[in-house]
Design a protein around this motif. Structure first.
Motif, short mmCIF file in Angstrom:
data_model
loop_
_atom_site.label_atom_id
_atom_site.label_comp_id
_atom_site.label_asym_id
_atom_site.label_seq_id
_atom_site.Cartn_x
_atom_site.Cartn_y
_atom_site.Cartn_z
N PHE A 297 0.93 -1.30 -0.13
CA PHE A 297 0.13 0.02 -0.01
C PHE A 297 1.08 1.27 0.01
CE2 PHE A 297 -3.59 -2.72 1.70
CZ PHE A 297 -4.28 -2.51 0.68
N LYS A 298 2.06 1.12 0.44
CA LYS A 298 2.96 2.49 0.26
C LYS A 298 3.36 2.71 -0.83
CE LYS A 298 5.05 2.27 4.92
NZ LYS A 298 4.99 0.76 5.44
N LEU A 299 3.51 1.93 -1.87
CA LEU A 299 3.81 2.01 -3.34
C LEU A 299 2.57 2.40 -4.11
CD1 LEU A 299 6.26 -0.74 -4.32
CD2 LEU A 299 6.69 1.49 -3.68
N ALA A 300 1.37 2.19 -3.53
CA ALA A 300 0.22 2.04 -4.33
C ALA A 300 -0.63 3.22 -4.63
CB ALA A 300 -0.79 0.88 -3.91
N ALA B 238 9.73 8.61 -2.90
CA ALA B 238 8.74 9.73 -2.85
C ALA B 238 7.52 9.22 -2.26
CB ALA B 238 8.47 10.08 -4.37
N LYS B 240 3.59 8.59 -1.63
CA LYS B 240 2.63 8.43 -2.43
C LYS B 240 1.33 8.68 -1.71
CE LYS B 240 3.50 6.07 -6.78
NZ LYS B 240 3.39 4.64 -7.47
N GLU B 241 0.34 9.26 -2.22
CA GLU B 241 -0.89 9.44 -1.90
C GLU B 241 -1.77 8.19 -2.37
OE1 GLU B 241 -2.94 12.06 -0.41
OE2 GLU B 241 -1.34 13.04 0.53
N THR B 242 -2.29 7.54 -1.49
CA THR B 242 -2.94 6.34 -1.97
C THR B 242 -4.30 6.39 -1.84
OG1 THR B 242 -1.02 4.93 -1.06
CG2 THR B 242 -3.08 3.59 -2.04
N LEU B 244 -7.49 4.81 -1.05
CA LEU B 244 -8.07 3.66 -0.41
C LEU B 244 -9.50 3.46 -0.22
CD1 LEU B 244 -5.67 2.76 2.81
CD2 LEU B 244 -6.00 1.40 0.40
#
Ligand SMILES: Cc1cc2nc3c(=O)[nH]c(=O)nc-3n(C[C@H](O)[C@H](O)[C@H](O)COP(=O)(O)OP(=O)(O)OC[C@H]3O[C@@H](n4cnc5c(N)ncnc54)[C@H](O)[C@@H]3O)c2cc1C
Lengths: 322, 267
Positions: A297-300, B238, B240-242, B244
């Motif tokens: 999820f950190k990369l998604a 970097a 990232k905004e995920t 969710l």
């Protein structure tokens, strides 16, 4: 130092391959002469490459190896070593790929040159060349300093941003017949395992990949149905391959493929570096995982916290199309 | 049949990323050292060769005494017959960025070798050059990315190498031959408790680089000095905004995701 010239070596005559190399040379060594060294046995591709690269490089040497009609790494390695034997401390670049890394390793070993594979950001610092390379499969980043008073072989990762190539060079084309003796096993066969006409991990815009979170072979196989609907290629994490749910050609990551689709779906994949190094160039990553703390999820860019199988089923029944 | 398998001690990646001194080698901790994961399949390939044709497997490891002692005993516990430590005390470093590495490894004092085997790459530097470097130093043929081995009755091997987009298969009769084995080629065996205990007591052979036969230490050092790691650090990531969605409390999560992807022309 004989490094006013930079040698761009390609083991295919593909123009995309050559352009990627030229871009790296232009971005990082704009003041150097560029000399393309090509092994390609297909006459049409040779002509095509001549036309496409006209005026963009200083020289092209087409290396012909009589008796060799496919790229055998040992023969290619020997032919390139013979080609470079008389060049004083060459600086040699290839595009990084498993195959090219293997050829590069042979060239460096044969020339007693330093070698770094899969590099980025080469910069000249006095008589040294400094390059960046991932270490520990991407956990760490390393800078290696190479003394340009010796030969250097590098395999380079593609640039992220496009570069304008020069168009005003007088390209000198030479055909060179290599004297290397072709020794191959009597029963040697060479097979291309990906067919550009079919949808595969290399050319698909959408990839749907599954991991251990899909729980079983049957669970993993549901991805094929989704792949059909979405016009997507199917990929896998290592445990899926190790458990025999999928063929090793589907594996993505350090030991498998590096891919660059428009969008990558990871179903039940935790996201360890050994896997994610293979999807760094995906434009968009969508992760589906039941564990909200899964590293993926950190990369998604997008994520669904939830059961991967349920999500696959919903995507299939809603006939989501690409 | 004499088989040499080259193995490397690497810092466990999970420990390396949290302690850069371990990764750089400025600090050494036996507990953090593991056998390079890719070498497990190389050892397995060597053991299978021995079992098929009878013979002896010698594992060779270059590095600090502490590191090579640990992993060579691991190899012995798996069925390797002999372990040779080569200490690089004469050098500050002997990295895989330099062709000097193969020159040194090729001098390992083992007679009448039929096969020299390495893993596909080392998990710490991800170079995949060692096999080529050894083969060039020995001036023998090299088959790499070996993903399948067929053992023929006449002691030849039919090998399938797999690359990104192609596959090469052929029967190799020449010996010696250098092989590098892919990590998908086989399933490595596990040691028994008894074998582990025996390996603890085994005697390893030990050489310094300068002890090796016909070695030109000054030249090797000069070549090795041309390539040095000057920095090792965590890469910048970097953040990232995920976007969710949670299927557990939102039954429309999937369709909302699809709508969002379509809106942004991702699908
Ligand atoms: C030398 C070496 C090389 C390697 N090379 C590669 C490589 O090339 N490619 C690769 O993939 N791996 C590679 N690995 C292995 C890698 O380190 C990981 O072990 C592997 O990627 C994990 O695969 P996974 O995510 O499928 O499984 P796991 O790590 O077990 O993760 C499973 C995930 O599924 C989730 N999950 C469980 N149930 C569900 C459910 N019902 N719904 C949704 N999610 C669920 C879990 O939360 C978890 O996040 C390599 C390892 C080594 C040591």
């Amino acid at each position: 130092m004989g490094q006013d010239t930079i040698y761009l070596v390609t083991t295919t005559g593909d123009t995309a391959d050559v352009e990627a190399l030229q871009a790296v040379a232009q971005a990082n060594f704009p003041e150097k002469q560029t000399r393309l060294v090509v092994f390609e046995s297909n006459a049409d591709k040779v002509e095509n490459l001549k036309t496409k690269t006209a005026n963009t490089v200083d020289a092209i040497d087409f290396l012909a190896i009589s008796g060799l009609d496919y790229p055998d790494p040992n023969v290619l390695g020997k032919a390139f070593v013979a080609y470079f034997k008389n060049v004083d401390t060459p600086l040699i670049l290839l595009n990084s790929s498993r195959f090219n890394n293997a050829v590069a390793a042979r060239i460096a070993a044969g020339l007693t040159a330093s070698i770094v594979t899969d590099i980025e950001q080469p910069t000249i610092d006095g008589t040294n060349l400094i390059v960046s390379k991932k270490g520990y499969s991407g956990e760490l980043k390393r800078q290696v300093q190479l003394d340009m008073n010796g030969g250097i072989v590098l395999t380079v990762n593609p640039l992220k941003d496009p570069v304008k190539l020069p168009t005003d060079k007088d390209t000198v084309v030479q055909n060179i017949a290599s004297e290397v003796v072709v020794t191959l096993p009597e029963d040697a066969t060479y097979t291309l395992t990906t067919n550009d006409q079919d949808l595969n991990l290399d050319n698909a815009e959408v990839v749907v990949a599954g991991g251990r979170g899909l729980k079983s072979e049957a669970g993993f196989k549901e991805l094929y149905q989704l792949g059909k609907i979405m016009n997507a290629a199917v990929g896998a994490s290592r445990p899926v391959v190790d458990s025999g749910w999928a063929d090793s050609s589907l594996m993505i990551g350090q030991s498998g493929k590096s891919i660059s689709p428009k969008v990558y779906f990871a179903f039940g994949i935790s996201g360890t570096v050994q896997h994610t190094i293979g999807i760094e160039n995906a434009k968009c990553i969508v992760a589906i995982n039941s564990d909200k703390d899964a590293p993926i999820f950190k990369l998604a860019d997008y994520g669904i916290i939830g059961d991967a199988k349920a999500v696959i089923q919903q995507l299939v029944t809603s006939k989501v199309s690409n | 049949m004499n088989i040499v398998v080259y193995i490397k001690a690497v810092v466990d990646p999970d420990k390396a990323k949290n302690d850069l001194d371990l990764a750089k080698g400025t600090k050494e901790d036996k507990l953090a050292l593991i056998i390079n994961p890719y070498d497990k399949q190389a050892i397995e390939a060597a053991l299978q060769l021995k079992e098929k044709y009878t013979g002896k497997v010698t594992a060779v490891s270059l590095g600090s005494d502490l590191a090579t002692d640990k992993i060579l005993r691991d190899a012995l516990s798996l069925g390797v017959d002999e372990g040779i430590q080569i200490s690089n005390d004469d050098f500050e470093s002997l990295s895989s960025y330099s062709p000097a590495l193969g020159t040194v490894l090729a001098k390992a004092p083992v007679d009448d070798v039929d096969y020299y085997i390495t893993g596909r790459e080392a998990g710490d530097d991800n170079q995949s050059i060692t096999g080529a470097s050894i083969a060039a130093a020995l001036d023998v043929d090299f088959v790499d990315n070996v993903d399948e081995v067929e053992y023929n009755d006449d002691e030849t091997l039919t090998l399938t190498s797999r690359w990104d987009k192609s596959e090469l298969k052929g029967t190799y009769k020449q010996k010696p031959l250098v092989l590098s084995i892919k990590d998908t080629a086989n399933t490595p065996r596990l040691p028994s408790f008894k074998a582990k205990m025996q390996a603890k007591k085994a005697t390893l052979k030990h050489f310094k680089v300068s002890d090796l036969p016909d070695i030109d230490v000054a030249r090797i050092k000069a070549i090795a000095d041309r390539a040095t790691t000057i920095n090792l650090a965590k890469p910048e990531v970097a953040s990232k905004e995920t976007v969710l969605f949670n299927l557990n409390d939102d039954e429309n999560a999937v369709s909302e995701l699809v709508a969002d992807l379509k809106k942004h022309s991702i699908l």
